[in-house]
Design a protein around this motif. Structure first.
Motif, PDB file in Angstrom:
ATOM      1  N   ASP A  83       0.856  -1.173   0.000  1.00  0.00           N
ATOM      2  CA  ASP A  83       0.000   0.000   0.000  1.00  0.00           C
ATOM      3  C   ASP A  83       0.900   1.233   0.000  1.00  0.00           C
ATOM      4  O   ASP A  83       1.754   1.387   0.849  1.00  0.00           O
ATOM      5  CB  ASP A  83      -0.880  -0.016   1.256  1.00  0.00           C
ATOM      6  N   ASN A  84       0.722   2.102  -0.981  1.00  0.00           N
ATOM      7  CA  ASN A  84       1.598   3.256  -1.164  1.00  0.00           C
ATOM      8  C   ASN A  84       1.104   4.514  -0.455  1.00  0.00           C
ATOM      9  O   ASN A  84       1.700   5.565  -0.586  1.00  0.00           O
ATOM     10  CB  ASN A  84       1.768   3.514  -2.667  1.00  0.00           C
ATOM     11  N   ARG A  85       0.001   4.397   0.283  1.00  0.00           N
ATOM     12  CA  ARG A  85      -0.523   5.562   0.997  1.00  0.00           C
ATOM     13  C   ARG A  85       0.380   5.971   2.145  1.00  0.00           C
ATOM     14  O   ARG A  85       1.136   5.182   2.675  1.00  0.00           O
ATOM     15  CB  ARG A  85      -1.899   5.261   1.589  1.00  0.00           C
ATOM     16  N   VAL A  86       0.243   7.225   2.520  1.00  0.00           N
ATOM     17  CA  VAL A  86       0.886   7.756   3.713  1.00  0.00           C
ATOM     18  C   VAL A  86      -0.236   8.135   4.674  1.00  0.00           C
ATOM     19  O   VAL A  86      -1.216   8.754   4.263  1.00  0.00           O
ATOM     20  CB  VAL A  86       1.749   8.989   3.385  1.00  0.00           C
ATOM     21  N   VAL A  87      -0.103   7.746   5.923  1.00  0.00           N
ATOM     22  CA  VAL A  87      -1.103   8.060   6.938  1.00  0.00           C
ATOM     23  C   VAL A  87      -0.431   8.888   8.025  1.00  0.00           C
ATOM     24  O   VAL A  87       0.646   8.538   8.514  1.00  0.00           O
ATOM     25  CB  VAL A  87      -1.720   6.778   7.539  1.00  0.00           C
ATOM     26  N   VAL A  88      -1.076   9.987   8.376  1.00  0.00           N
ATOM     27  CA  VAL A  88      -0.577  10.862   9.429  1.00  0.00           C
ATOM     28  C   VAL A  88      -1.641  10.940  10.517  1.00  0.00           C
ATOM     29  O   VAL A  88      -2.782  11.313  10.244  1.00  0.00           O
ATOM     30  CB  VAL A  88      -0.264  12.274   8.886  1.00  0.00           C
ATOM     31  N   PHE A  89      -1.264  10.554  11.738  1.00  0.00           N
ATOM     32  CA  PHE A  89      -2.147  10.648  12.893  1.00  0.00           C
ATOM     33  C   PHE A  89      -1.710  11.866  13.701  1.00  0.00           C
ATOM     34  O   PHE A  89      -0.587  11.901  14.206  1.00  0.00           O
ATOM     35  CB  PHE A  89      -2.044   9.405  13.778  1.00  0.00           C
ATOM     36  N   LEU A  90      -2.580  12.862  13.812  1.00  0.00           N
ATOM     37  CA  LEU A  90      -2.267  14.073  14.574  1.00  0.00           C
ATOM     38  C   LEU A  90      -3.091  14.098  15.855  1.00  0.00           C
ATOM     39  O   LEU A  90      -4.316  14.168  15.808  1.00  0.00           O
ATOM     40  CB  LEU A  90      -2.563  15.324  13.742  1.00  0.00           C
ATOM     41  N   HIS A  91      -2.411  14.044  16.977  1.00  0.00           N
ATOM     42  CA  HIS A  91      -3.054  14.093  18.277  1.00  0.00           C
ATOM     43  C   HIS A  91      -2.781  15.429  18.948  1.00  0.00           C
ATOM     44  O   HIS A  91      -3.672  16.091  19.444  1.00  0.00           O
ATOM     45  CB  HIS A  91      -2.539  12.936  19.146  1.00  0.00           C
ATOM     46  N   ARG A  95      -9.489   1.247   7.578  1.00  0.00           N
ATOM     47  CA  ARG A  95      -8.976   2.065   6.474  1.00  0.00           C
ATOM     48  C   ARG A  95      -7.457   2.102   6.421  1.00  0.00           C
ATOM     49  O   ARG A  95      -6.881   2.272   5.343  1.00  0.00           O
ATOM     50  CB  ARG A  95      -9.495   3.497   6.590  1.00  0.00           C
ATOM     51  N   THR A  96      -6.797   1.973   7.561  1.00  0.00           N
ATOM     52  CA  THR A  96      -5.338   2.109   7.587  1.00  0.00           C
ATOM     53  C   THR A  96      -4.594   0.771   7.648  1.00  0.00           C
ATOM     54  O   THR A  96      -3.367   0.759   7.704  1.00  0.00           O
ATOM     55  CB  THR A  96      -4.896   2.996   8.762  1.00  0.00           C
ATOM     56  N   ALA A  97      -5.330  -0.335   7.622  1.00  0.00           N
ATOM     57  CA  ALA A  97      -4.689  -1.648   7.660  1.00  0.00           C
ATOM     58  C   ALA A  97      -3.744  -1.785   6.469  1.00  0.00           C
ATOM     59  O   ALA A  97      -4.071  -1.449   5.332  1.00  0.00           O
ATOM     60  CB  ALA A  97      -5.751  -2.740   7.625  1.00  0.00           C
ATOM     61  N   GLY A 119     -14.963   6.605  13.512  1.00  0.00           N
ATOM     62  CA  GLY A 119     -14.562   6.063  14.802  1.00  0.00           C
ATOM     63  C   GLY A 119     -13.372   5.134  14.610  1.00  0.00           C
ATOM     64  O   GLY A 119     -12.950   4.857  13.481  1.00  0.00           O
ATOM     65  N   TRP A 120     -12.845   4.625  15.718  1.00  0.00           N
ATOM     66  CA  TRP A 120     -11.640   3.813  15.640  1.00  0.00           C
ATOM     67  C   TRP A 120     -11.798   2.545  14.811  1.00  0.00           C
ATOM     68  O   TRP A 120     -10.854   2.124  14.128  1.00  0.00           O
ATOM     69  CB  TRP A 120     -11.120   3.484  17.035  1.00  0.00           C
ATOM     70  N   SER A 121     -12.940   1.905  14.845  1.00  0.00           N
ATOM     71  CA  SER A 121     -13.106   0.679  14.049  1.00  0.00           C
ATOM     72  C   SER A 121     -12.891   0.967  12.566  1.00  0.00           C
ATOM     73  O   SER A 121     -12.165   0.245  11.875  1.00  0.00           O
ATOM     74  CB  SER A 121     -14.496   0.076  14.257  1.00  0.00           C
ATOM     75  N   ALA A 122     -13.496   2.034  12.085  1.00  0.00           N
ATOM     76  CA  ALA A 122     -13.338   2.409  10.677  1.00  0.00           C
ATOM     77  C   ALA A 122     -11.912   2.868  10.377  1.00  0.00           C
ATOM     78  O   ALA A 122     -11.358   2.560   9.317  1.00  0.00           O
ATOM     79  CB  ALA A 122     -14.331   3.497  10.302  1.00  0.00           C
ATOM     80  N   ILE A 123     -11.308   3.592  11.310  1.00  0.00           N
ATOM     81  CA  ILE A 123      -9.930   4.065  11.101  1.00  0.00           C
ATOM     82  C   ILE A 123      -8.989   2.872  10.985  1.00  0.00           C
ATOM     83  O   ILE A 123      -8.128   2.830  10.096  1.00  0.00           O
ATOM     84  CB  ILE A 123      -9.505   5.012  12.248  1.00  0.00           C
ATOM     85  N   SER A 139      -4.312  18.915  -4.293  1.00  0.00           N
ATOM     86  CA  SER A 139      -3.684  17.810  -5.028  1.00  0.00           C
ATOM     87  C   SER A 139      -4.709  16.771  -5.467  1.00  0.00           C
ATOM     88  O   SER A 139      -4.466  16.016  -6.410  1.00  0.00           O
ATOM     89  CB  SER A 139      -2.631  17.128  -4.152  1.00  0.00           C
ATOM     90  N   GLY A 140      -5.835  16.714  -4.757  1.00  0.00           N
ATOM     91  CA  GLY A 140      -6.820  15.677  -5.033  1.00  0.00           C
ATOM     92  C   GLY A 140      -6.407  14.320  -4.475  1.00  0.00           C
ATOM     93  O   GLY A 140      -7.093  13.322  -4.694  1.00  0.00           O
ATOM     94  N   LEU A 141      -5.299  14.272  -3.760  1.00  0.00           N
ATOM     95  CA  LEU A 141      -4.776  13.012  -3.230  1.00  0.00           C
ATOM     96  C   LEU A 141      -4.919  12.883  -1.718  1.00  0.00           C
ATOM     97  O   LEU A 141      -4.523  11.874  -1.145  1.00  0.00           O
ATOM     98  CB  LEU A 141      -3.286  12.869  -3.595  1.00  0.00           C
ATOM     99  N   GLY A 142      -5.462  13.907  -1.062  1.00  0.00           N
ATOM    100  CA  GLY A 142      -5.512  13.895   0.390  1.00  0.00           C
ATOM    101  C   GLY A 142      -6.911  13.850   0.956  1.00  0.00           C
ATOM    102  O   GLY A 142      -7.848  14.391   0.375  1.00  0.00           O
ATOM    103  N   THR A 143      -7.034  13.195   2.095  1.00  0.00           N
ATOM    104  CA  THR A 143      -8.277  13.140   2.847  1.00  0.00           C
ATOM    105  C   THR A 143      -7.977  13.523   4.292  1.00  0.00           C
ATOM    106  O   THR A 143      -6.997  13.043   4.861  1.00  0.00           O
ATOM    107  CB  THR A 143      -8.882  11.722   2.824  1.00  0.00           C
TER     108      THR A 143
END
Length: 139
Positions: A9-17, A129-131, A122-126, A91-95
């Protein structure tokens, strides 16, 4: 033996707390760099980072006790958090996703619709999606 080659998976995931400006800026800098390289990016907002977005505190660098850094930051024309966010969006590439649990804990449900956040999860969906994403950043 299969002829198909499995690609990661070529995505980048950023978790901001954290809602500290430097951390939010760093996270969105990572996201902007990834989209500039043509990669999809998902930015997840929790707690204080989410609060910064809900309060629309994206323009003025606020480095508590470090006015010297804020002055240098502005003098060098560094992009604001808002400018980085706009790059990611354009960019059309970010969510940008907001955590529903954090939203509830902050008591900010009334601001959710006007936040500009693309999706609420919620966390289940997150977790679903990030698996499988290898490039994850936690700030």
């Amino acid at each position: 033996m299969s002829d198909r080659v499995s690609t990661p998976d070529n995505r980048v995931v950023v978790f901001l707390h954290s809602g500290e400006y430097d951390r939010v800026h760093q996270g969105l800098s990572i996201a902007a760099a990834a989209t500039a390289a043509g990669r999809r990016v998902e930015v997840y907002l929790f707690w204080w980072a989410l609060e910064r977005f809900l309060l629309d505190r994206l323009d003025e660098p606020d480095f508590a006790g470090r006015e010297d850094v804020a002055d240098r930051f502005e003098a060098r024309g560094m992009p604001t958090v808002r400018a980085l966010l706009e790059h990611v969006r354009d960019s059309g590439l970010g969510t940008v996703a907001g955590c529903t649990g954090s939203l509830g804990a902050l008591g900010s449900e009334s601001k959710a619709g006007d936040s500009g956040i693309d999706v609420w999860l919620g966390w289940s969906a997150i977790l679903q999606r990030t698996a499988g994403v290898a490039d994850r950043f936690y700030l």
